[in-house]
Design a protein around this motif. Structure first.
Motif, PDB file in Angstrom:
ATOM      1  N   TYR B 178       0.806  -1.227   0.000  1.00 22.13           N
ATOM      2  CA  TYR B 178       0.000   0.000   0.000  1.00 22.13           C
ATOM      3  C   TYR B 178       0.832   1.267   0.000  1.00 22.13           C
ATOM      4  O   TYR B 178       0.292   2.362  -0.136  1.00 22.13           O
ATOM      5  N   VAL B 179       2.145   1.117   0.131  1.00 22.02           N
ATOM      6  CA  VAL B 179       3.008   2.309   0.153  1.00 22.02           C
ATOM      7  C   VAL B 179       2.918   3.054  -1.181  1.00 22.02           C
ATOM      8  O   VAL B 179       2.980   4.281  -1.230  1.00 22.02           O
ATOM      9  N   ALA B 181       0.574   3.836  -2.763  1.00 22.43           N
ATOM     10  CA  ALA B 181      -0.617   4.691  -2.879  1.00 22.43           C
ATOM     11  C   ALA B 181      -0.271   6.162  -2.975  1.00 22.43           C
ATOM     12  O   ALA B 181      -1.108   6.972  -3.391  1.00 22.43           O
ATOM     13  N   ILE B 182       0.943   6.536  -2.590  1.00 23.08           N
ATOM     14  CA  ILE B 182       1.303   7.955  -2.710  1.00 23.08           C
ATOM     15  C   ILE B 182       1.606   8.338  -4.151  1.00 23.08           C
ATOM     16  O   ILE B 182       1.831   9.509  -4.446  1.00 23.08           O
ATOM     17  N   TRP B 187      -3.037   3.889  -8.213  1.00 21.68           N
ATOM     18  CA  TRP B 187      -4.485   4.026  -8.356  1.00 21.68           C
ATOM     19  C   TRP B 187      -4.943   3.685  -9.771  1.00 21.68           C
ATOM     20  O   TRP B 187      -6.042   3.167  -9.959  1.00 21.68           O
ATOM     21  N   ILE B 210      -9.441  10.278  -6.926  1.00 23.84           N
ATOM     22  CA  ILE B 210      -8.096  10.358  -6.337  1.00 23.84           C
ATOM     23  C   ILE B 210      -7.083  10.791  -7.389  1.00 23.84           C
ATOM     24  O   ILE B 210      -6.210  11.631  -7.129  1.00 23.84           O
ATOM     25  N   PHE B 214      -4.739  14.095  -7.314  1.00 21.31           N
ATOM     26  CA  PHE B 214      -3.291  14.050  -7.529  1.00 21.31           C
ATOM     27  C   PHE B 214      -2.869  15.101  -8.556  1.00 21.31           C
ATOM     28  O   PHE B 214      -1.864  15.802  -8.378  1.00 21.31           O
TER      29      PHE B 214
END
Lengths: 358, 228
Positions: B178-179, B181-182, B187, B210, B214
């Motif tokens: 999940y890191v 995700a930044i 996504w 999302i 971004f």
């Protein structure tokens, strides 16, 4: 090296808060939580990037979003984002946001509530620090401004001193030239004419005596010529005094300048001329920059005891703005030599400088 | 639109940009094995090519900053916002052409359903916007092209791996899944997974929101005032 201003500390703590909230999200990994976190980041960047005066009130949107998420979705991410939003709100001075604590007191665990209160107080303290820091910066700016104004005045006075020295030299040379021309020059020329007349009566004199006489007359003629050249070379070629002011008025390109000088201006000293010329130059410059004048009147009135310069124009009138640095410096210079400079803008714009003659 | 035209032409003068923006995507589109099956990897590869292509297209703005051309450009009657937006638009044109081609080929050649085709086009469009904005933000961080390139080459592998463009993130250990995700790449890969598994759902729209956020975040960070 980091400059530890309250704004820097706020940014560091905000970034730390966002990072910590992301770490909390990693434990839940729900999409809605990340969406909220990213939304708060976008709002933070918006406040950071846009310089609108009331942009800080957008923190209310952050608070509402965090509160809605806290009520309807995940508790821990909601708590973290709400703490972050309240910290930011209190930093920006939105004190009513602190009232959320009253609601949170009923729904949060004690330790979570303590953390929320700590974040809120931290934001408030940073806000107080920021206000104090800003007021100190303003004080520093004011003292720097005062320092630079005084430095500018000192530079003006130094330049004026050089000008006054130069003008004094020119005035003295003019005086010497005038004295030679008016006094010694006339006597010598009168003597020369008399000797020339006497020469015509000496036709029967001894040839040697006549020769000596002619040589002496020739030398006297040469001497008169040299004296005439010396007087001519010593005469000032630059304008001074009234002539200088008339020349300044003549060069003004914006509108006609009516210059009138009344009284005996020979009693005016070099120092006073210097201030008067500077006043006139500064006034005409200000008229060019700020006024829509269609005519300018300059009156120089010299009495045995004082000199009065009035510059009047039909440009901008009404409330007088604080004097610019140029006129402030001139007021200082006039005050130093016992004079005064005043401005009146009731019906027409008038600048009046009065300096006593000592 | 002089700056737009110039930025577009300048972008394609770089051979690597031409390869990443045109040759690789076109080549990948027609490799059937990448697009059919249970876990097609073509979506991720095209996204990676798009990301690299957008980065190379956006390099022009860093070059302007480096050689001082931006000072000369901004002394002309062109606002900074105008300059920035025209460059942004120029960077988006090649990926958007790829998206259009991909959607068309997928619909015709691989029998994608219409909703699936449109959803893929939407995903790639949102990803294009986010990745172009990311490229601008990345370039605003650096003063020289070399440093920017070195940093990006190192970062893109991490982004691709953590974002699930090269392989599914489920193969990563623990929290590393999940890191990523930044990064927008995570996504977009999750969007494709959702589409392939069950079609359009509410979570799909959340992913697009999302990606949009971004884009906004990167544009705010790397916006016009950081160009000079």
């Amino acid at each position: 090296m980091i400059n530890y201003s309250p704004v820097t500390i706020f940014k560091l703590l905000s970034v730390a808060g966002f990072s910590l909230t992301f770490v909390i999200w990693l434990q839940h990994t729900d999409t809605e939580g990340f969406l909220l976190l990213l939304f708060l980041v976008v709002m933070y960047l918006t406040r950071w990037r846009l310089r609108w005066p009331h942009v800080k009130y957008t923190i209310v949107i952050d608070l509402l979003a965090a509160l809605i998420f806290f009520i309807f979705f995940n508790g821990s991410i909601g708590e973290a984002t709400l703490d972050l939003a309240m910290f930011q709100a209190l930093f920006w001075g939105i004190y009513p946001a602190g009232l959320f604590i009253l609601y949170l007191a009923f729904v949060l665990e004690p330790i979570s509530l303590v953390l929320t209160i700590c974040m809120t107080l931290c934001g408030m303290l940073l806000n107080f620090w920021k206000k104090e820091w800003i007021s100190k910066l303003e004080l520093r700016d004011q003292s720097n401004k005062r320092y630079y104004e005084l430095e500018s005045l000192q530079n003006d006075l130094t330049a004026t001193l050089a000008q006054v020295e130069q003008m004094t030299i020119i005035a003295e040379r003019s005086r010497i030239s005038r004295d030679i021309h008016d006094n010694a020059g006339h006597e010598i020329i009168a003597a020369f004419i008399s000797l020339q007349t006497a020469r015509s009566l000496m036709e029967n004199a001894d040839p040697e005596v006549l020769e000596l006489y002619d040589m002496a007359l020739e030398r006297l003629n040469l001497g008169v010529e040299k004296m005439r050249n010396a007087v001519h070379n010593m005469s000032a070629v630059t304008f001074m005094g009234v002539d200088s002011m008339r020349e300044i008025c003549g060069r003004f390109p914006i509108c006609p300048v009516d210059f009138q000088a009344v009284g005996d201006t020979s009693v005016v000293t070099t120092n006073i001329w210097n201030v008067m010329e500077a006043c006139l130059s500064e006034s005409l410059t200000n008229i060019t920059r700020h006024s829509q004048a269609t005519y300018v009147t300059v009156e120089l009135d010299a009495t045995p005891h004082l000199v009065r310069l009035m510059i009047e124009n039909d440009g901008v009138t009404g409330t007088i703005k604080p004097l610019g640095s140029g006129l402030r410096n001139l007021r200082h210079r006039a005050t130093i030599i016992g004079g005064n400079l005043s401005v009146d803008a009731s019906d027409k714009f008038r600048l009046i400088c009065v300096i006593p003659i000592k | 639109m002089t700056i737009f035209t110039f930025a577009l032409i300048r972008g394609f003068r770089n051979p690597l940009s031409l390869i990443c923006n045109a040759i690789i995507p076109l080549g990948l589109i027609f490799v059937r094995n990448l697009w059919v099956g249970d876990a097609p990897t073509g979506f991720g590869m095209v996204a990676l090519a798009m990301m690299t292509g957008a980065y190379l297209m956006a390099q022009g703005i860093l070059k302007d900053k480096e050689d001082g051309a931006i000072i000369r450009i901004l002394s002309a009657p062109v606002s900074m916002l105008n300059y920035f937006m025209q460059n942004l638009l120029a960077c988006m044109v090649p990926p958007m052409i790829q998206v259009a081609l991909l959607s068309t080929v997928g619909f015709l050649r691989y029998d994608w359903k219409l909703y699936f085709t449109l959803a893929v086009a939407l995903c790639y469009t949102m990803f294009t916007m986010a990745t172009v904005a990311f490229s601008f933000a990345w370039h605003s961080f650096f003063k020289s092209k070399e440093n920017s390139n070195n940093g990006f080459m190192a970062a893109i592998m991490f982004i691709a791996a953590l974002g699930g463009l090269l392989f599914p993130v489920s193969q990563l250990p623990g929290f590393l899944q999940y890191v990523g995700a930044i990064f927008p790449a995570y996504w977009v890969s999750q969007s494709f997974n959702i589409l392939l598994e069950g079609g359009i759902s509410s979570e799909f729209w959340l992913f697009q929101a999302i990606l949009f956020l971004f884009t906004v975040a990167y544009l705010l960070y790397g916006g016009k005032r950081k160009i000079v």
